[in-house]
Scaffold this motif. Structure first.
Motif, short mmCIF file in Angstrom:
data_model
loop_
_atom_site.label_atom_id
_atom_site.label_comp_id
_atom_site.label_asym_id
_atom_site.label_seq_id
_atom_site.Cartn_x
_atom_site.Cartn_y
_atom_site.Cartn_z
N GLY A 167 0.82 -1.22 0.00
CA GLY A 167 0.00 0.00 0.00
C GLY A 167 0.85 1.26 0.00
N GLU A 168 1.89 1.26 0.83
CA GLU A 168 2.79 2.43 0.89
C GLU A 168 3.46 2.65 -0.46
OE1 GLU A 168 6.58 4.02 3.54
OE2 GLU A 168 5.70 2.07 3.96
N MET A 169 3.91 1.57 -1.12
CA MET A 169 4.55 1.71 -2.43
C MET A 169 3.57 2.25 -3.46
SD MET A 169 7.75 0.84 -2.30
CE MET A 169 8.20 0.39 -3.96
N GLN A 170 2.33 1.74 -3.43
CA GLN A 170 1.33 2.22 -4.39
C GLN A 170 1.00 3.69 -4.16
OE1 GLN A 170 -1.80 -0.65 -3.90
NE2 GLN A 170 -0.95 -2.04 -5.46
N SER A 171 0.85 4.08 -2.89
CA SER A 171 0.53 5.49 -2.63
C SER A 171 1.70 6.39 -3.01
CB SER A 171 0.15 5.69 -1.15
OG SER A 171 1.26 5.43 -0.32
N LEU A 172 2.92 5.96 -2.77
CA LEU A 172 4.09 6.74 -3.18
C LEU A 172 4.17 6.85 -4.71
CD1 LEU A 172 6.82 5.47 -0.71
CD2 LEU A 172 5.80 7.75 -0.79
N GLU A 173 3.86 5.76 -5.40
CA GLU A 173 3.89 5.80 -6.86
C GLU A 173 2.82 6.73 -7.40
OE1 GLU A 173 3.75 2.78 -10.70
OE2 GLU A 173 3.82 1.96 -8.67
N GLU A 174 1.61 6.69 -6.81
CA GLU A 174 0.54 7.60 -7.24
C GLU A 174 0.92 9.05 -6.94
OE1 GLU A 174 -3.13 6.34 -5.45
OE2 GLU A 174 -2.96 4.34 -6.33
N GLY A 175 1.53 9.28 -5.77
CA GLY A 175 1.98 10.63 -5.43
C GLY A 175 3.03 11.12 -6.40
N TRP A 176 3.93 10.25 -6.80
CA TRP A 176 4.97 10.62 -7.76
C TRP A 176 4.35 10.96 -9.10
CZ3 TRP A 176 6.60 8.21 -12.32
CH2 TRP A 176 7.78 8.70 -12.87
N ARG A 177 3.41 10.12 -9.56
CA ARG A 177 2.75 10.39 -10.84
C ARG A 177 2.01 11.73 -10.81
NH1 ARG A 177 2.22 5.65 -14.20
NH2 ARG A 177 2.92 3.83 -13.02
N GLY A 179 2.70 14.25 -8.86
CA GLY A 179 3.71 15.31 -8.79
C GLY A 179 4.32 15.58 -10.15
N VAL A 180 4.63 14.54 -10.88
CA VAL A 180 5.20 14.72 -12.22
C VAL A 180 4.16 15.34 -13.14
CG1 VAL A 180 6.04 13.48 -14.26
CG2 VAL A 180 6.92 12.90 -12.01
N GLY A 181 2.92 14.86 -13.02
CA GLY A 181 1.85 15.45 -13.84
C GLY A 181 1.64 16.91 -13.51
N GLY A 182 1.65 17.25 -12.22
CA GLY A 182 1.51 18.65 -11.80
C GLY A 182 2.67 19.51 -12.32
N GLY A 183 3.88 18.97 -12.29
CA GLY A 183 5.03 19.70 -12.82
C GLY A 183 4.89 19.95 -14.30
N GLY A 184 4.37 18.94 -15.01
CA GLY A 184 4.14 19.12 -16.45
C GLY A 184 3.11 20.18 -16.72
N GLU A 185 2.03 20.20 -15.92
CA GLU A 185 0.99 21.22 -16.10
C GLU A 185 1.54 22.61 -15.82
OE1 GLU A 185 -2.29 20.19 -13.61
OE2 GLU A 185 -2.72 18.35 -14.71
N VAL A 186 2.40 22.73 -14.79
CA VAL A 186 2.98 24.04 -14.47
C VAL A 186 3.86 24.52 -15.62
CG1 VAL A 186 4.65 25.20 -12.94
CG2 VAL A 186 2.85 23.77 -11.97
#
Length: 191
Positions: A167-177, A179-186
Motif C-alpha cells: 500500500g505504501e509503495m502504491q501510494s508513493l507511486e501515485e503521489g509521484w505520478r 507530482g510529475v503530472g503537476g510539474g508538467g501542467e505548471v
C-alpha cells in the motif's frame, strides 16, 4: 514501517509483470549497450574455454561409441588364469608370459592382503565402516532439509515484508505520478 529499511531493486511479490513491449525495449537497450551485438563475446572475467586433451585409449573409445559398435568386453579376466608355458626357445613368448605372471602375482598379492585384513578385523569392521558412512549421509541429508526449510522461511519473510509495504509503495507511486503530472501542467502553463 519505514520504506528505506532495505534496498530491494526488484520486488517480485508486488511488482507488476512487464509487458512484452517493455521486455523487448529492455532487450534492445541491453544489446545497444553491448555494442557489436555479438552474443558470442564473453565477459573478460570468464576464462577462455580450452579444448580437452584425451588419451589415445579414450579417443579410441569415443570413436567406437560414435560408430555405434558394441563393446567387446570389460575387464580381461584371462590374465588371472593359469598360464601355459610357451615353446622352447621362444624368447618373446617367455617375456610375454613372464609379464602376465607378474600381473597375476600382483593381483593375488593384493587379494591376499585384503583377505588377511578381513580375517584380522572381521566382516564387522567393514559393516561398521558402512554404517558410519550411512550416518554421515543421513546427517548431510538432515542439513540439506534444514537449509531448505531455512530458505523457505527467508522467502516467506521476504514475501511478507513486500506485501506489508504494498500500500505504501502504491501510494508513493501515485503521489509521484501526480507530482510529475503537476510539474508538467505548471511548465505547460508558463510562457
Amino acid at each position: 514501517m519505514p520504506l528505506m529499511q532495505s534496498s530491494a531493486e526488484h520486488l517480485p511479490f508486488i511488482d507488476a509483470v512487464p509487458s512484452d513491449q517493455a521486455i523487448a525495449t529492455a532487450d534492445a537497450l541491453v544489446q545497444a549497450e553491448l555494442g557489436s551485438g555479438d552474443r558470442a563475446a564473453l565477459h573478460p572475467s570468464i576464462p577462455v574455454r580450452t579444448e580437452p586433451q584425451f588419451s589415445e585409449l579414450v579417443e579410441a573409445e569415443h570413436a567406437r561409441l560414435a560408430a555405434g559398435e558394441a563393446r567387446d568386453s570389460g575387464i580381461d579376466l584371462s590374465r588371472y588364469e593359469a598360464l601355459d608355458a610357451p615353446a622352447k626357445g621362444d624368447i618373446e613368448g617367455w617375456k610375454a608370459t613372464l609379464q602376465k605372471a607378474y600381473a597375476s602375482a600382483e593381483y593375488l598379492r593384493g587379494r591376499e592382503i585384503n583377505l588377511g585384513l578381513l580375517e584380522t578385523y572381521g566382516k564387522n569392521a567393514w559393516l561398521i565402516g558402512n554404517s558410519q558412512l550411512e550416518d554421515v549421509l543421513k546427517s548431510l541429508g538432515k542439513e540439506v532439509e534444514a537449509m531448505k526449510l531455512e530458505q523457505e522461511a527467508v522467502e516467506q519473510a521476504r514475501k511478507a515484508a513486500q506485501e506489508s509495504v504494498r500500500g505504501e509503495m502504491q501510494s508513493l507511486e501515485e503521489g509521484w505520478r501526480m507530482g510529475v503530472g503537476g510539474g508538467g501542467e505548471v511548465e505547460a502553463g508558463s510562457p
